[in-house]
Design a protein around this motif. Structure first.
Motif, PDB file in Angstrom:
ATOM      1  N   ILE A   9       2.180  12.089   4.629  1.00 21.92           N
ATOM      2  CA  ILE A   9       3.009  10.909   3.568  1.00 21.92           C
ATOM      3  C   ILE A   9       1.988   9.772   3.623  1.00 21.92           C
ATOM      4  CG2 ILE A   9       4.706   9.803   2.659  1.00 21.92           C
ATOM      5  CD1 ILE A   9       6.542  11.815   4.128  1.00 21.92           C
ATOM      6  N   SER A  10       1.593   9.347   2.490  1.00 20.17           N
ATOM      7  CA  SER A  10       0.949   7.933   2.270  1.00 20.17           C
ATOM      8  C   SER A  10       2.062   6.957   1.760  1.00 20.17           C
ATOM      9  CB  SER A  10      -0.453   8.032   1.703  1.00 20.17           C
ATOM     10  OG  SER A  10      -1.085   6.813   1.674  1.00 20.17           O
ATOM     11  N   VAL A  11       2.072   5.971   2.307  1.00 16.98           N
ATOM     12  CA  VAL A  11       3.112   5.028   1.575  1.00 16.98           C
ATOM     13  C   VAL A  11       2.148   3.672   1.155  1.00 16.98           C
ATOM     14  CG1 VAL A  11       4.955   3.271   1.946  1.00 16.98           C
ATOM     15  CG2 VAL A  11       4.977   5.372   3.142  1.00 16.98           C
ATOM     16  N   VAL A  12       2.157   3.483  -0.164  1.00 13.30           N
ATOM     17  CA  VAL A  12       1.534   2.520  -0.756  1.00 13.30           C
ATOM     18  C   VAL A  12       2.081   1.293  -0.907  1.00 13.30           C
ATOM     19  CG1 VAL A  12       0.064   1.920  -2.975  1.00 13.30           C
ATOM     20  CG2 VAL A  12       0.176   4.229  -2.048  1.00 13.30           C
ATOM     21  N   THR A  13       1.614   0.196  -0.666  1.00  8.49           N
ATOM     22  CA  THR A  13       2.174  -1.207  -0.671  1.00  8.49           C
ATOM     23  C   THR A  13       2.892  -1.255  -1.931  1.00  8.49           C
ATOM     24  OG1 THR A  13       0.574  -2.296   0.835  1.00  8.49           O
ATOM     25  CG2 THR A  13       1.897  -3.595  -0.701  1.00  8.49           C
ATOM     26  N   GLN A  41       4.824  -6.009   1.466  1.00  6.07           N
ATOM     27  CA  GLN A  41       4.233  -5.280   2.638  1.00  6.07           C
ATOM     28  C   GLN A  41       5.374  -5.223   3.729  1.00  6.07           C
ATOM     29  OE1 GLN A  41       0.699  -5.926   4.465  1.00  6.07           O
ATOM     30  NE2 GLN A  41      -0.777  -6.259   2.770  1.00  6.07           N
ATOM     31  N   TRP A  42       6.251  -6.276   3.704  1.00  9.61           N
ATOM     32  CA  TRP A  42       7.419  -6.095   4.727  1.00  9.61           C
ATOM     33  C   TRP A  42       8.178  -4.883   4.628  1.00  9.61           C
ATOM     34  CZ3 TRP A  42      12.539  -8.191   3.576  1.00  9.61           C
ATOM     35  CH2 TRP A  42      13.487  -8.173   4.538  1.00  9.61           C
ATOM     36  N   ILE A  43       8.487  -4.661   3.294  1.00 10.05           N
ATOM     37  CA  ILE A  43       9.268  -3.630   2.903  1.00 10.05           C
ATOM     38  C   ILE A  43       8.560  -2.215   2.950  1.00 10.05           C
ATOM     39  CG2 ILE A  43      10.595  -2.458   1.056  1.00 10.05           C
ATOM     40  CD1 ILE A  43      11.458  -5.311   0.111  1.00 10.05           C
ATOM     41  N   SER A  44       7.360  -2.209   2.423  1.00 15.75           N
ATOM     42  CA  SER A  44       6.608  -0.890   2.473  1.00 15.75           C
ATOM     43  C   SER A  44       6.193  -0.395   3.881  1.00 15.75           C
ATOM     44  CB  SER A  44       5.381  -1.280   1.841  1.00 15.75           C
ATOM     45  OG  SER A  44       5.659  -1.614   0.479  1.00 15.75           O
ATOM     46  N   ARG A  45       5.882  -1.467   4.743  1.00 14.04           N
ATOM     47  CA  ARG A  45       5.654  -0.964   6.198  1.00 14.04           C
ATOM     48  C   ARG A  45       6.793  -0.613   6.956  1.00 14.04           C
ATOM     49  NH1 ARG A  45       0.632  -1.966   8.136  1.00 14.04           N
ATOM     50  NH2 ARG A  45      -0.869  -3.154   6.879  1.00 14.04           N
ATOM     51  N   LEU A  48      -2.939   0.187   1.111  1.00 15.94           N
ATOM     52  CA  LEU A  48      -2.882  -1.153   0.313  1.00 15.94           C
ATOM     53  C   LEU A  48      -2.827  -0.793  -1.103  1.00 15.94           C
ATOM     54  CD1 LEU A  48      -5.156  -3.465   2.009  1.00 15.94           C
ATOM     55  CD2 LEU A  48      -2.824  -3.519   2.423  1.00 15.94           C
ATOM     56  N   ASN A  49      -3.340   0.302  -1.563  1.00 22.85           N
ATOM     57  CA  ASN A  49      -3.328   0.668  -3.051  1.00 22.85           C
ATOM     58  C   ASN A  49      -3.449   2.131  -3.234  1.00 22.85           C
ATOM     59  OD1 ASN A  49      -6.248   1.412  -3.073  1.00 22.85           O
ATOM     60  ND2 ASN A  49      -6.615  -0.845  -2.764  1.00 22.85           N
ATOM     61  N   ASP A  64      -0.352  14.912   1.633  1.00 22.50           N
ATOM     62  CA  ASP A  64       0.475  15.771   0.927  1.00 22.50           C
ATOM     63  C   ASP A  64       1.438  14.938  -0.192  1.00 22.50           C
ATOM     64  OD1 ASP A  64      -0.559  18.019   2.584  1.00 22.50           O
ATOM     65  OD2 ASP A  64       0.811  17.178   4.046  1.00 22.50           O
ATOM     66  N   TYR A  65       1.766  14.020   0.147  1.00 25.19           N
ATOM     67  CA  TYR A  65       2.830  13.102  -0.591  1.00 25.19           C
ATOM     68  C   TYR A  65       2.372  11.639  -0.674  1.00 25.19           C
ATOM     69  CZ  TYR A  65       5.490  17.537   0.196  1.00 25.19           C
ATOM     70  OH  TYR A  65       5.947  18.667   0.270  1.00 25.19           O
ATOM     71  N   LEU A  66       2.843  11.068  -1.824  1.00 26.29           N
ATOM     72  CA  LEU A  66       2.605   9.739  -2.287  1.00 26.29           C
ATOM     73  C   LEU A  66       3.642   9.084  -2.485  1.00 26.29           C
ATOM     74  CD1 LEU A  66      -0.286   8.275  -2.095  1.00 26.29           C
ATOM     75  CD2 LEU A  66      -0.325   8.481  -4.625  1.00 26.29           C
ATOM     76  N   VAL A  67       4.222   7.829  -1.582  1.00 31.58           N
ATOM     77  CA  VAL A  67       5.181   7.072  -2.208  1.00 31.58           C
ATOM     78  C   VAL A  67       4.737   5.780  -2.588  1.00 31.58           C
ATOM     79  CG1 VAL A  67       7.153   6.006  -0.924  1.00 31.58           C
ATOM     80  CG2 VAL A  67       6.710   8.174  -0.335  1.00 31.58           C
ATOM     81  N   THR A  68       4.877   5.532  -3.929  1.00 32.82           N
ATOM     82  CA  THR A  68       4.805   4.451  -4.653  1.00 32.82           C
ATOM     83  C   THR A  68       6.112   3.368  -4.914  1.00 32.82           C
ATOM     84  OG1 THR A  68       4.622   5.154  -6.588  1.00 32.82           O
ATOM     85  CG2 THR A  68       2.687   4.959  -5.592  1.00 32.82           C
ATOM     86  N   GLY A  69       6.308   2.366  -5.239  1.00 33.21           N
ATOM     87  CA  GLY A  69       7.169   1.671  -5.536  1.00 33.21           C
ATOM     88  C   GLY A  69       7.003   0.035  -6.040  1.00 33.21           C
TER      89      GLY A  69
END
Length: 200
Positions: free
Chosen positions: A52-56, A84-88, A105-106, A116-121
């Motif tokens: 999983i990749s979490v994007v800022t 970044q505080w919430i995303s990290r 970062l993007n 496999d998965y991407l989290v954005t918000g």
């Protein structure tokens, strides 16, 4: 007679000193956004755990210059990056749940790792309010989406709020924001993990 005159002088003085001490011990206008405790080195992802990749998250707060308001109407501010505080914190919580997690970062940086998965918000609200010398409250609100290579799998908004009443301290605002952050990212991570596991 002397005794009562001393009482008249000391009573207002005691009230003044108590007020000054309460003010001095209260939170400062500058709030530190504390990270959750670091990951335990013994927590390792499973060999076949999803990547999983979490994007800022994008900061969509109406007023990005302030983090809240004090009872004297001055602003709470922070030098830390709220998004970044919430995303990290979300990335760390997903790792605690056994996922293989990267932080980007993007979106382009995230996709370059072929997860496999991407989290954005987006961060919609991060607010701290000093109600009185002994009472503060916080509110966090985000909306986020989970996608796989075929497209979006889920999208939802999530809130977390806390309030604390007690003796004022310099770290009260910092600690309450951290507790509210935990209340936000834990259910978010659980929902993401459940969605991924349900699609297997």
């Amino acid at each position: 007679m002397k005794h009562s005159r001393h009482n008249v002088i000391f009573a207002p003085l005691a009230v003044l000193l108590t007020t000054l001490l309460l003010s001095a011990c209260g939170p400062s206008n500058n709030v530190r956004l504390l990270p959750p405790p670091p990951l335990d080195a013994s927590v390792l992802p499973a060999p076949n755990a999803p990547r999983i990749s979490v994007v800022t998250f994008v900061d969509k707060r109406q007023d990005q210059s302030a983090l809240g308001v004090r009872r004297d109407k001055s602003a709470f501010v922070t030098s830390d990056d709220v998004s970044q505080w919430i995303s990290r914190a979300l990335a760390d919580e997903l790792a605690r749940n056994g996922m293989q997690v990267t932080f980007a970062l993007n979106v382009n940086q995230a996709r370059s790792g072929n997860p496999d998965y991407l989290v954005t918000g987006q961060v919609e609200e991060a607010w701290l309010r000093e109600v009185s010398a002994t009472d503060i409250s916080t509110h966090l609100r985000v909306s986020y989406a989970l996608a796989n290579r075929q497209g979006r799998m889920m999208h939802e908004s999530l809130n977390a709020s806390q309030s604390r009443t007690g003796l004022p301290s310099g770290a009260a605002a910092d600690n309450l924001m951290l507790e509210t952050l935990r209340d936000l990212v834990k259910p978010m991570a659980q929902k993401i993990v459940q969605t991924i596991q349900g699609k297997k």
